[in-house]
Design a protein around this motif. Structure first.
Motif, PDB file in Angstrom:
ATOM      1  N   UNK A 157      -7.141   0.570   3.579  1.00 25.90           N
ATOM      2  CA  UNK A 157      -6.252   0.679   4.729  1.00 25.90           C
ATOM      3  C   UNK A 157      -5.802  -0.662   5.269  1.00 25.90           C
ATOM      4  N   UNK A 158      -5.998  -0.857   6.604  1.00 25.39           N
ATOM      5  CA  UNK A 158      -5.581  -2.109   7.234  1.00 25.39           C
ATOM      6  C   UNK A 158      -6.249  -3.315   6.588  1.00 25.39           C
ATOM      7  N   UNK A 159      -7.491  -3.155   6.147  1.00 22.47           N
ATOM      8  CA  UNK A 159      -8.198  -4.273   5.537  1.00 22.47           C
ATOM      9  C   UNK A 159      -7.541  -4.712   4.233  1.00 22.47           C
ATOM     10  N   UNK A 160      -6.920  -3.759   3.513  1.00 24.94           N
ATOM     11  CA  UNK A 160      -6.217  -4.124   2.289  1.00 24.94           C
ATOM     12  C   UNK A 160      -5.021  -5.021   2.605  1.00 24.94           C
ATOM     13  N   UNK A 161      -4.323  -4.711   3.693  1.00 29.94           N
ATOM     14  CA  UNK A 161      -3.179  -5.534   4.094  1.00 29.94           C
ATOM     15  C   UNK A 161      -3.646  -6.939   4.466  1.00 29.94           C
ATOM     16  N   UNK A 162      -4.713  -7.035   5.252  1.00 28.94           N
ATOM     17  CA  UNK A 162      -5.246  -8.353   5.614  1.00 28.94           C
ATOM     18  C   UNK A 162      -5.736  -9.098   4.383  1.00 28.94           C
ATOM     19  N   UNK A 163      -6.355  -8.381   3.460  1.00 30.62           N
ATOM     20  CA  UNK A 163      -6.863  -8.999   2.238  1.00 30.62           C
ATOM     21  C   UNK A 163      -5.726  -9.572   1.402  1.00 30.62           C
ATOM     22  N   UNK A 164      -4.630  -8.853   1.318  1.00 26.11           N
ATOM     23  CA  UNK A 164      -3.500  -9.369   0.551  1.00 26.11           C
ATOM     24  C   UNK A 164      -2.903 -10.602   1.230  1.00 26.11           C
ATOM     25  N   UNK A 165      -2.819 -10.566   2.555  1.00 27.85           N
ATOM     26  CA  UNK A 165      -2.275 -11.722   3.278  1.00 27.85           C
ATOM     27  C   UNK A 165      -3.119 -12.955   3.001  1.00 27.85           C
ATOM     28  N   UNK A 166      -4.442 -12.801   2.941  1.00 24.90           N
ATOM     29  CA  UNK A 166      -5.325 -13.935   2.699  1.00 24.90           C
ATOM     30  C   UNK A 166      -5.233 -14.439   1.264  1.00 24.90           C
ATOM     31  N   UNK A 167      -5.305 -13.519   0.311  1.00 20.82           N
ATOM     32  CA  UNK A 167      -5.477 -13.912  -1.079  1.00 20.82           C
ATOM     33  C   UNK A 167      -4.209 -13.788  -1.914  1.00 20.82           C
ATOM     34  N   UNK A 168      -3.384 -12.824  -1.592  1.00 12.37           N
ATOM     35  CA  UNK A 168      -2.179 -12.610  -2.379  1.00 12.37           C
ATOM     36  C   UNK A 168      -2.455 -12.101  -3.779  1.00 12.37           C
ATOM     37  N   UNK A 169      -3.691 -11.613  -4.010  1.00 12.74           N
ATOM     38  CA  UNK A 169      -4.071 -11.221  -5.363  1.00 12.74           C
ATOM     39  C   UNK A 169      -3.707  -9.769  -5.667  1.00 12.74           C
ATOM     40  N   UNK A 170      -3.454  -8.990  -4.631  1.00 14.24           N
ATOM     41  CA  UNK A 170      -3.161  -7.579  -4.834  1.00 14.24           C
ATOM     42  C   UNK A 170      -1.808  -7.226  -4.239  1.00 14.24           C
ATOM     43  N   UNK A 171      -1.244  -6.169  -4.777  1.00 15.62           N
ATOM     44  CA  UNK A 171      -0.035  -5.617  -4.201  1.00 15.62           C
ATOM     45  C   UNK A 171      -0.403  -4.403  -3.371  1.00 15.62           C
ATOM     46  N   UNK A 172       0.228  -4.295  -2.216  1.00 13.81           N
ATOM     47  CA  UNK A 172      -0.018  -3.133  -1.371  1.00 13.81           C
ATOM     48  C   UNK A 172       0.602  -1.918  -2.049  1.00 13.81           C
ATOM     49  N   UNK A 173      -0.163  -0.855  -2.298  1.00 14.34           N
ATOM     50  CA  UNK A 173       0.394   0.330  -2.966  1.00 14.34           C
ATOM     51  C   UNK A 173       1.473   0.988  -2.113  1.00 14.34           C
ATOM     52  N   UNK A 174       2.587   1.306  -2.728  1.00 12.83           N
ATOM     53  CA  UNK A 174       3.664   1.964  -1.994  1.00 12.83           C
ATOM     54  C   UNK A 174       3.235   3.343  -1.507  1.00 12.83           C
ATOM     55  N   UNK A 175       2.306   3.966  -2.222  1.00 11.68           N
ATOM     56  CA  UNK A 175       1.844   5.298  -1.829  1.00 11.68           C
ATOM     57  C   UNK A 175       0.931   5.263  -0.610  1.00 11.68           C
ATOM     58  N   UNK A 176       0.537   4.063  -0.158  1.00 14.78           N
ATOM     59  CA  UNK A 176      -0.328   3.968   1.015  1.00 14.78           C
ATOM     60  C   UNK A 176       0.299   4.661   2.214  1.00 14.78           C
ATOM     61  N   UNK A 177       1.597   4.472   2.448  1.00 12.96           N
ATOM     62  CA  UNK A 177       2.272   5.051   3.603  1.00 12.96           C
ATOM     63  C   UNK A 177       2.226   6.571   3.621  1.00 12.96           C
ATOM     64  N   UNK A 178       2.726   7.240   2.566  1.00 13.37           N
ATOM     65  CA  UNK A 178       2.691   8.706   2.568  1.00 13.37           C
ATOM     66  C   UNK A 178       1.277   9.277   2.658  1.00 13.37           C
ATOM     67  N   UNK A 179       0.322   8.671   1.946  1.00 12.99           N
ATOM     68  CA  UNK A 179      -1.033   9.220   1.937  1.00 12.99           C
ATOM     69  C   UNK A 179      -1.693   9.072   3.310  1.00 12.99           C
ATOM     70  N   UNK A 180      -1.520   7.925   3.955  1.00 15.98           N
ATOM     71  CA  UNK A 180      -2.145   7.745   5.264  1.00 15.98           C
ATOM     72  C   UNK A 180      -1.489   8.649   6.297  1.00 15.98           C
ATOM     73  N   UNK A 181      -0.195   8.939   6.127  1.00 18.96           N
ATOM     74  CA  UNK A 181       0.464   9.863   7.056  1.00 18.96           C
ATOM     75  C   UNK A 181      -0.139  11.260   6.929  1.00 18.96           C
ATOM     76  N   UNK A 182      -0.284  11.733   5.687  1.00 17.25           N
ATOM     77  CA  UNK A 182      -0.876  13.057   5.467  1.00 17.25           C
ATOM     78  C   UNK A 182      -2.307  13.102   5.991  1.00 17.25           C
ATOM     79  N   UNK A 183      -3.077  12.032   5.703  1.00 15.93           N
ATOM     80  CA  UNK A 183      -4.449  11.984   6.169  1.00 15.93           C
ATOM     81  C   UNK A 183      -4.544  11.989   7.686  1.00 15.93           C
ATOM     82  N   UNK A 184      -3.652  11.265   8.347  1.00 23.37           N
ATOM     83  CA  UNK A 184      -3.642  11.218   9.814  1.00 23.37           C
ATOM     84  C   UNK A 184      -3.219  12.564  10.393  1.00 23.37           C
ATOM     85  N   UNK A 185      -2.244  13.199   9.755  1.00 23.48           N
ATOM     86  CA  UNK A 185      -1.786  14.525  10.190  1.00 23.48           C
ATOM     87  C   UNK A 185      -2.949  15.517  10.168  1.00 23.48           C
TER      88      UNK A 185
END
Length: 428
Positions: free
Chosen positions: A80-108
């Motif tokens: 989740x949010x930690x993945x975004x912070x982790x990418x900002x620090x290291x730049x080693x990973x790409x944020x998955x585009x599916x993160x948005x739809x999945x977190x919306x469904x999970x929050x719903x």
């Protein structure tokens, strides 16, 4: 030659500003639309759950469904949010585009069935996946990708709470303790402001509370506020520790996300039956209103700590800011008569102070107090933010926050250590 160099420099600067304005606008507009949709749906499902009291009994099933989604479709999005912070620090990973739809469904699902969460986590993660889409479409370079993800944090936070200035500062400050990312100020400002304006155009009305009375400004009052701030920082540490403790226990003993979510939902249902109240399900906005107006149960803040820690620690989705507002405002309400302070004033201090200690973002939290309460009692809020930040040590709801500069020379920390690594070193 100097003239040509100046013109080239001016042209490059204008192009850079145009680029930030364009990309920041895209992220802000997208964040505003998705956040407005998220808030609208959250309000609808909350009303549905209140009208159908039996729905919260399905929380174990909802936890299993969320676990299934993240196990089979969102493995790269679990952090989740930690993945975004982790990418900002290291730049080693790409944020998955599916993160948005999945977190919306999970929050719903979480809000429909009564999980104790908020919304900013989902808003930030949806904005983060949208920022990643911008990064890929325009083939943004590595450093600028980081800046656009910081802008996504600003856009998500500013649009989620109707606090655009706080959104700007929060994105720049929360990434690393002791360092402000001023190189991201333009896209952060555009994304947060536009995100807020778009949610407003959607007709979203954010929750705001009023400080009805301020105490007299005396040395005694400042002393009381200092002591309150210390208690608020302890509450933030308690929540962070229990929340991470639940997560680490589940990671070790319940690696199957489906079983973890089911058992987490089962525990929440059991606790609800045990205490005989549904006040700690969902966001808990009515209890926050009550904390500013009258009285709340003495242990309401602790009950919300337990409910939210179990909800978030077992894999449900949403956010932690509104539950932290709940914890802080109810604790302030309970402490108000003990310190002979106005109820709404103490509740407001608690709302800001607990969130400050948990997020490790004192400047953003001070600005938050100005936007939420119109500048009332700003000197008191400044004290609360500073004291809560200092006394909360290195505990945070965001384990991947980096410690750029330690809070004190007494802390012997290596540059770039994360909150998570500091806590691991403390446990050894």
């Amino acid at each position: 030659m100097n003239t040509d160099a100046s013109r080239t420099g001016a042209t490059s600067y204008l192009l850079l500003m145009a680029k930030w304005l364009f990309w920041g606008s895209l992220i802000g507009a997208a964040a505003g639309c998705t956040t407005a949709f998220l808030i609208t749906m959250n309000d609808i499902v909350t009303d549905t759950r209140k009208a159908s009291a039996w729905l919260h009994y399905l929380l174990p099933l909802g936890g299993a469904v969320i676990g299934f989604l993240y196990r089979y479709f969102g493995s790269g999005s679990r952090a989740g949010n930690d993945l975004i912070l982790e990418y900002i620090h290291e730049g080693a990973k790409k944020v998955p585009l599916r993160m948005g739809p999945i977190v919306f469904v999970g929050t719903f699902i979480t809000h429909l069935l009564g999980g104790s969460t908020g919304r900013e986590g989902a808003a930030i993660q949806m904005a983060g996946s949208l920022a990643e889409a911008v990064n890929r479409i325009f083939r943004v370079n590595k450093e600028d990708r980081r800046i656009l993800l910081i802008a996504a944090i600003s856009g998500g936070f500013g649009s989620a709470f109707g606090t655009p200035i706080t959104g700007v500062v929060f994105g720049m400050e929360v990434v690393a303790l002791g360092r402000m990312r001023y190189d991201a100020v333009v896209p952060c400002f555009i994304a947060s402001l536009l995100g807020h304006l778009v949610t407003t155009l959607w007709g979203i009305k954010h929750e705001h509370h009023v400080i009805k009375q301020l105490p007299e400004m005396t040395a005694l009052t400042f002393g009381k506020v200092f002591l309150l701030a210390a208690l608020f920082s302890l509450a933030s540490v308690l929540y962070s520790q229990i929340r991470h403790g639940v997560y680490h226990y589940c990671s070790k003993h319940l690696p199957n996300l489906i079983i973890r979510g089911f058992l987490g939902g089962l525990v929440i249902v059991g606790l609800t039956l045990l205490i005989g109240s549904r006040d700690y399900l969902g966001r808990g906005l009515p209890m926050i209103d009550q904390a500013f107006e009258g009285t709340v149960p003495p242990l309401a803040f602790f009950s919300k700590i337990i409910f939210t820690a179990i909800t978030m620690g077992t894999g449900f989705r949403g956010g932690e800011v509104i539950p932290l507002f709940f914890i802080g405002s109810t604790l302030g309400n309970v402490l108000a008569p003990l310190f002979a302070l106005p109820v709404s004033f103490a509740a407001a201090l608690g709302l800001v102070g607990v969130f400050c200690g948990a997020a490790q973002a004192p400047l953003a939290c001070f600005v938050l107090s100005l936007e939420l309460f119109g500048g009332k009692g700003m000197f008191y809020f400044f004290i609360v933010c500073i004291v809560s930040h200092l006394l909360s040590g290195y505990h945070s709801i965001y384990p991947t926050q980096q410690v750029y500069e330690p809070k004190s020379r007494m802390f012997n920390l290596k540059p770039g250590e994360t909150i998570s690594s500091v806590e691991k070193g403390r446990r050894k």
